[in-house]
Design an enzyme around this catalytic site. Sequence first.
Site, mmCIF file in Angstrom:
data_model
loop_
_atom_site.group_PDB
_atom_site.id
_atom_site.type_symbol
_atom_site.label_atom_id
_atom_site.label_comp_id
_atom_site.label_asym_id
_atom_site.label_seq_id
_atom_site.Cartn_x
_atom_site.Cartn_y
_atom_site.Cartn_z
ATOM 1 N N SER A 135 -24.663 -62.203 3.302
ATOM 2 C CA SER A 135 -25.897 -62.448 3.733
ATOM 3 C C SER A 135 -26.543 -61.385 4.372
ATOM 4 C CB SER A 135 -26.284 -63.914 4.319
ATOM 5 O OG SER A 135 -27.335 -63.901 5.133
HETATM 6 N N1 LIG Z 1 -36.473 -65.061 5.950
HETATM 7 C C1 LIG Z 1 -35.116 -65.539 6.119
HETATM 8 C C2 LIG Z 1 -34.284 -65.425 4.867
HETATM 9 C C3 LIG Z 1 -33.137 -66.495 4.901
HETATM 10 C C4 LIG Z 1 -32.425 -66.641 3.608
HETATM 11 O O1 LIG Z 1 -33.217 -66.645 2.612
HETATM 12 N N2 LIG Z 1 -31.108 -66.708 3.739
HETATM 13 C C5 LIG Z 1 -30.352 -66.845 2.441
HETATM 14 C C6 LIG Z 1 -29.062 -66.104 2.435
HETATM 15 S S1 LIG Z 1 -29.374 -64.510 2.376
HETATM 16 C C7 LIG Z 1 -30.068 -68.710 2.216
HETATM 17 O O2 LIG Z 1 -29.885 -69.122 3.361
HETATM 18 N N3 LIG Z 1 -30.330 -69.108 0.977
HETATM 19 C C8 LIG Z 1 -30.260 -70.419 1.032
HETATM 20 C C9 LIG Z 1 -31.453 -71.057 0.855
HETATM 21 O O3 LIG Z 1 -32.445 -70.533 1.107
HETATM 22 O O4 LIG Z 1 -31.299 -72.291 0.332
HETATM 23 C C10 LIG Z 1 -34.349 -64.801 7.398
HETATM 24 O O5 LIG Z 1 -34.570 -63.641 7.392
HETATM 25 O O6 LIG Z 1 -33.483 -65.369 8.253
#
Ligand SMILES: N[C@@H](CCC(=O)N[C@@H](CS)C(=O)NCC(=O)O)C(=O)O
Length: 228
Positions: A17
């Site tokens: 991630s």
């Molecule tokens: N804008 C957020 C993006 C976080 C994000 O989308 N993380 C992803 C992994 S890279 C995630 O947790 N995806 C699962 C979901 O959104 O359900 C940040 O920078 O923390």
Amino acid sequence: MGSSGKMAVDLYHALWSPPSRAVRMIGRAVGVRFNLITCEPIQGDHLKPDFLKMNPMHTIPTINDNGFVLWESRAIGQYLVSKYAPQSTLIPTDLQQKALYDQRLFFDYAMLQNFSKTMRRIFVGGTRFEPKDIKQCRTSLQLLDQFLSQSTYVAGERITLVDYTAAASVITCQPEMVDLSTYPHVQRWLARVRTEIDGFEEINGPGVEMIGNVIGAVLSSDGDSSKL
Ligand SMILES: N[C@@H](CCC(=O)N[C@@H](CS)C(=O)NCC(=O)O)C(=O)O
């Protein structure tokens, strides 16, 4: 407590991630000791009741700093810098420097974060690249390249937190998606921050390799027809 006397901060993350990797690099830079807890969206860990109770947006990275829970990597990074290294130049204090930094951080959030979204589509969903996503990635890189033709770092002549968050996204770009060599200023900047950010290879290497392997497998399984 660690040898530094600071309590460890729980960090829910996954190796691949990009925003999780950004937070780990920022934490390293300001001397935070993380208790790394794997929360793997690919396995649905982020949708488990305990995690949802903590973060209803179900995103990683999420931190729990001894009862204080925070998600959104850029908010986490700024919190860690403010709490653990308030004198750090990672967040500028000069009015106009700070305004430029804010502008670039919003650019990073709005534009560069899409690399991760594009990756996630193929990485988590096992689907192909969408032409509109690739176009958006190229537009973002073009803008970043233009900014970096005018300054050493993303927000001026000093490395700031936005170099950490942007680098974590840009390093994730796979050759099947965009050819980074066509963005010379981005390349120069990436080569520089790779050596200046403590732990860059250690923190990013395994996750980026993992993404490369999965994408390679997905593309070869469908005859590589999604290459643009
Ligand atoms: N804008 C957020 C993006 C976080 C994000 O989308 N993380 C992803 C992994 S890279 C995630 O947790 N995806 C699962 C979901 O959104 O359900 C940040 O920078 O923390």
